[in-house]
Design an enzyme around this catalytic site. Structure first.
Site: not given
Length: 174
Positions: A137-141
């Site tokens: 789940i791409p929280c780095h984006r």
């Protein structure tokens, strides 16, 4: 379920600890299990999950395979089984994160607007920070409104690596 399993995976951003049952990931932490054990046990207690965490190198093989493909630059979406534990608001934020396209970034404001809570920037940031399965789940984006890289549980250097990987600038992992 009387126990959960964990395994460790080498990645270009360091060791990853994966926790789940045999095919469903529940949590991922940066670093070795030993470093994360206390945090993981607290997390398990908070969500009434088993606190017996047993090492098994054969668990979550599909997760490991897809993460390896991602780090090689061969995968832009994950199709694995995961189960999220958190508040309803956190789950709403995490589910919205999945819609941030590969190779792109959104601001916390855009994410807050996506979940129809445009004034909840701090709460969205807090939920982003509690994401139990980052990368997948791409929280780095998610970045600051001014375009700056802010806040990432694994550290800004990992966030930078992941964003550059997704823009085709990363070194990949073979």
């Amino acid at each position: 379920m009387d126990k959960l399993y964990y395994t460790e995976m080498v990645s270009p951003i360091g060791m990853l600890t994966l926790v789940g049952d045999h095919d469903t990931i529940l949590a991922m932490e940066f670093g070795e299990f030993e470093k994360n054990q206390e945090k993981l046990l607290k997390w398990c207690k908070k969500y009434n999950l088993p606190t017996l965490l047993e090492y098994d190198s054969n668990i979550l093989k599909d997760v490991q395979h897809q993460l390896s493909e991602y780090f090689r630059g061969d995968r832009s979406q994950f199709s694995i089984k995961y189960k999220l534990f958190g508040t309803e608001f956190q789950k709403k934020v995490w589910n919205a994160l999945i819609s941030v396209p590969y190779g792109e970034t959104w601001s916390y404001k855009q994410l807050a607007e996506k979940i129809d809570s445009p004034k909840a920037l701090r709460a969205v940031g807090g939920a982003n920070n509690k994401n139990p399965v980052s990368i997948i789940i791409p929280c780095h984006r998610v970045i600051g409104a001014n375009g700056r890289l802010v806040g990432y549980g694994g550290g800004i250097e990992k966030k930078t690596y992941l964003l550059e990987l997704e823009k085709g600038k990363g070194l990949g992992f073979r």
